[in-house]
Design a protein around this motif. Structure first.
Motif, short mmCIF file in Angstrom:
data_model
loop_
_atom_site.label_atom_id
_atom_site.label_comp_id
_atom_site.label_asym_id
_atom_site.label_seq_id
_atom_site.Cartn_x
_atom_site.Cartn_y
_atom_site.Cartn_z
N MET A 34 -16.76 13.30 18.23
CA MET A 34 -16.79 12.47 17.03
C MET A 34 -16.05 13.14 15.87
N ASP A 35 -16.01 14.47 15.88
CA ASP A 35 -15.30 15.17 14.81
C ASP A 35 -13.79 14.97 14.90
N GLY A 36 -13.31 14.66 16.11
CA GLY A 36 -11.87 14.48 16.29
C GLY A 36 -11.33 13.28 15.53
N ILE A 37 -12.13 12.22 15.44
CA ILE A 37 -11.67 11.03 14.72
C ILE A 37 -11.53 11.32 13.23
N TYR A 38 -12.39 12.16 12.69
CA TYR A 38 -12.27 12.52 11.28
C TYR A 38 -11.04 13.38 11.05
N PHE A 39 -10.73 14.24 12.01
CA PHE A 39 -9.54 15.08 11.90
C PHE A 39 -8.27 14.22 11.95
N ILE A 40 -8.26 13.25 12.85
CA ILE A 40 -7.11 12.34 12.93
C ILE A 40 -6.98 11.53 11.65
N GLY A 41 -8.11 11.08 11.11
CA GLY A 41 -8.09 10.35 9.83
C GLY A 41 -7.57 11.22 8.71
N LEU A 42 -7.96 12.49 8.70
CA LEU A 42 -7.48 13.42 7.68
C LEU A 42 -5.97 13.64 7.80
N LEU A 43 -5.49 13.79 9.03
CA LEU A 43 -4.05 13.94 9.24
C LEU A 43 -3.28 12.69 8.80
N LEU A 44 -3.82 11.52 9.11
CA LEU A 44 -3.19 10.26 8.71
C LEU A 44 -3.16 10.14 7.19
N PHE A 45 -4.27 10.47 6.55
CA PHE A 45 -4.32 10.43 5.09
C PHE A 45 -3.31 11.41 4.49
N GLY A 46 -3.19 12.59 5.05
CA GLY A 46 -2.21 13.57 4.56
C GLY A 46 -0.79 13.09 4.74
N ALA A 47 -0.51 12.45 5.87
CA ALA A 47 0.84 11.93 6.12
C ALA A 47 1.19 10.82 5.14
N LEU A 48 0.24 9.91 4.90
CA LEU A 48 0.49 8.83 3.95
C LEU A 48 0.65 9.36 2.52
N THR A 49 -0.14 10.34 2.17
CA THR A 49 -0.03 10.94 0.84
C THR A 49 1.32 11.64 0.67
N GLY A 50 1.75 12.35 1.70
CA GLY A 50 3.05 13.01 1.65
C GLY A 50 4.19 12.02 1.55
N ALA A 51 4.09 10.91 2.27
CA ALA A 51 5.13 9.89 2.21
C ALA A 51 5.18 9.25 0.82
N LEU A 52 4.02 9.00 0.24
CA LEU A 52 3.98 8.42 -1.10
C LEU A 52 4.54 9.39 -2.13
N LEU A 53 4.23 10.66 -1.99
CA LEU A 53 4.76 11.67 -2.90
C LEU A 53 6.28 11.77 -2.78
N ALA A 54 6.80 11.72 -1.56
CA ALA A 54 8.25 11.76 -1.36
C ALA A 54 8.92 10.52 -1.95
N LEU A 55 8.28 9.37 -1.80
CA LEU A 55 8.83 8.14 -2.36
C LEU A 55 8.85 8.19 -3.89
#
Length: 55
Positions: A1-22
């Motif tokens: 169950m902890d893996g889904i939170y880690f994947i969510g955290l990675l996804l959130f980080g990727a989206l945040t990085g993309a928004l920052l780059a934009l």
């Protein structure tokens, strides 16, 4: 169950990085801004008064 939170955290980080780059790409130079200083030494963001334009 902890893996889904880690994947969510990675996804959130990727989206945040993309928004920052934009934001960095779009906010670097506003549209219509001068490429450099004006030859007459005036600030490109300042509008000249009618007296300066000899009107």
């Amino acid at each position: 169950m902890d893996g889904i939170y880690f994947i969510g955290l990675l996804l959130f980080g990727a989206l945040t990085g993309a928004l920052l780059a934009l934001c960095a790409a779009l906010g670097g130079k506003p549209p219509g801004a001068a490429d450099g200083p004006r030859p007459d030494g005036a600030d490109a963001r300042r509008k000249d008064s009618a007296a300066d334009r000899r009107l």
